[in-house]
Write a protein that holds these residues in place. Sequence first.
Motif, mmCIF file in Angstrom:
data_model
loop_
_atom_site.group_PDB
_atom_site.id
_atom_site.type_symbol
_atom_site.label_atom_id
_atom_site.label_comp_id
_atom_site.label_asym_id
_atom_site.label_seq_id
_atom_site.Cartn_x
_atom_site.Cartn_y
_atom_site.Cartn_z
ATOM 1 N N GLN A 1 -38.545 66.382 -84.769
ATOM 2 C CA GLN A 1 -37.991 65.509 -83.749
ATOM 3 C C GLN A 1 -36.486 65.744 -83.689
ATOM 4 O O GLN A 1 -35.835 65.948 -84.709
ATOM 5 C CB GLN A 1 -38.283 64.059 -84.096
ATOM 6 C CG GLN A 1 -37.966 63.088 -82.978
ATOM 7 C CD GLN A 1 -38.479 61.698 -83.291
ATOM 8 O OE1 GLN A 1 -39.097 61.458 -84.333
ATOM 9 N NE2 GLN A 1 -38.235 60.774 -82.389
ATOM 10 N N VAL A 2 -35.967 65.722 -82.465
ATOM 11 C CA VAL A 2 -34.552 65.990 -82.233
ATOM 12 C C VAL A 2 -33.951 64.840 -81.428
ATOM 13 O O VAL A 2 -34.581 64.318 -80.509
ATOM 14 C CB VAL A 2 -34.363 67.310 -81.471
ATOM 15 C CG1 VAL A 2 -32.907 67.503 -81.084
ATOM 16 C CG2 VAL A 2 -34.859 68.488 -82.305
ATOM 17 N N GLN A 3 -32.756 64.438 -81.786
ATOM 18 C CA GLN A 3 -32.038 63.398 -81.040
ATOM 19 C C GLN A 3 -30.663 63.914 -80.628
ATOM 20 O O GLN A 3 -30.019 64.633 -81.384
ATOM 21 C CB GLN A 3 -31.853 62.137 -81.887
ATOM 22 C CG GLN A 3 -33.126 61.494 -82.379
ATOM 23 C CD GLN A 3 -33.638 62.137 -83.656
ATOM 24 O OE1 GLN A 3 -32.862 62.542 -84.513
ATOM 25 N NE2 GLN A 3 -34.958 62.254 -83.769
ATOM 26 N N LEU A 4 -30.252 63.517 -79.424
ATOM 27 C CA LEU A 4 -28.901 63.785 -78.948
ATOM 28 C C LEU A 4 -28.243 62.440 -78.678
ATOM 29 O O LEU A 4 -28.796 61.626 -77.931
ATOM 30 C CB LEU A 4 -28.905 64.615 -77.667
ATOM 31 C CG LEU A 4 -28.872 66.146 -77.819
ATOM 32 C CD1 LEU A 4 -30.128 66.635 -78.511
ATOM 33 C CD2 LEU A 4 -28.694 66.809 -76.481
ATOM 34 N N VAL A 5 -27.094 62.230 -79.281
ATOM 35 C CA VAL A 5 -26.383 60.961 -79.125
ATOM 36 C C VAL A 5 -25.025 61.230 -78.506
ATOM 37 O O VAL A 5 -24.240 62.024 -79.037
ATOM 38 C CB VAL A 5 -26.222 60.247 -80.473
ATOM 39 C CG1 VAL A 5 -25.436 58.953 -80.289
ATOM 40 C CG2 VAL A 5 -27.591 59.944 -81.080
ATOM 41 N N GLU A 6 -24.758 60.536 -77.404
ATOM 42 C CA GLU A 6 -23.526 60.727 -76.662
ATOM 43 C C GLU A 6 -22.566 59.575 -76.913
ATOM 44 O O GLU A 6 -22.980 58.464 -77.245
ATOM 45 C CB GLU A 6 -23.828 60.789 -75.161
ATOM 46 C CG GLU A 6 -24.811 61.842 -74.768
ATOM 47 C CD GLU A 6 -25.426 61.561 -73.416
ATOM 48 O OE1 GLU A 6 -26.205 62.383 -72.941
ATOM 49 O OE2 GLU A 6 -25.125 60.509 -72.840
ATOM 50 N N SER A 7 -21.300 59.845 -76.684
ATOM 51 C CA SER A 7 -20.290 58.795 -76.744
ATOM 52 C C SER A 7 -19.097 59.208 -75.897
ATOM 53 O O SER A 7 -18.959 60.383 -75.551
ATOM 54 C CB SER A 7 -19.845 58.544 -78.189
ATOM 55 O OG SER A 7 -19.280 59.710 -78.744
ATOM 56 N N GLY A 8 -18.259 58.232 -75.551
ATOM 57 C CA GLY A 8 -17.002 58.546 -74.903
ATOM 58 C C GLY A 8 -16.878 58.161 -73.448
ATOM 59 O O GLY A 8 -15.812 58.340 -72.858
ATOM 60 N N GLY A 9 -17.928 57.629 -72.840
ATOM 61 C CA GLY A 9 -17.811 57.221 -71.451
ATOM 62 C C GLY A 9 -16.985 55.956 -71.304
ATOM 63 O O GLY A 9 -16.535 55.365 -72.286
ATOM 64 N N GLY A 10 -16.760 55.546 -70.058
ATOM 65 C CA GLY A 10 -16.003 54.321 -69.824
ATOM 66 C C GLY A 10 -15.393 54.275 -68.448
ATOM 67 O O GLY A 10 -15.747 55.070 -67.569
#
Length: 121
Positions: free
Chosen positions: A1-10
């Motif tokens: 299983q693979v996960q991609l986690v994003e951050s930094g929007g706004g």
Amino acid sequence: QVQLVESGGGLVVPGGSLRLSCAASGSIFTIYNMGWYRQAPGKQRELVARVTSSGSTNLADSVIGRFTISRDNAKNAVYLQMNSLKPEDTAVYYCYAAISTDIDYSLADYWGQGTQVTVSS
């Protein structure tokens, strides 16, 4: 299983900057292309930028000169530096990665959950 986690929007004013980050984790054997798509309300999802495992990049015409894509292979991460943002850049941004897993070595595209970028005064 693979996960991609994003951050930094706004939320940012026109002319401002944001940096999006995306990290992949899980049963990863090899990561090939990584990149960012975006989808604005009522529009189709479009490719913003892509970077290969060797570092070659492609950018959409609308962001050339303003956005930069990079990756850190040691961290399984991809970044999108967005400068001189315009209201038309407002969208949900999704990262993706073409990954073969260490379970069965099958290759598939994996997607992050999306992060909202709003450019408005």
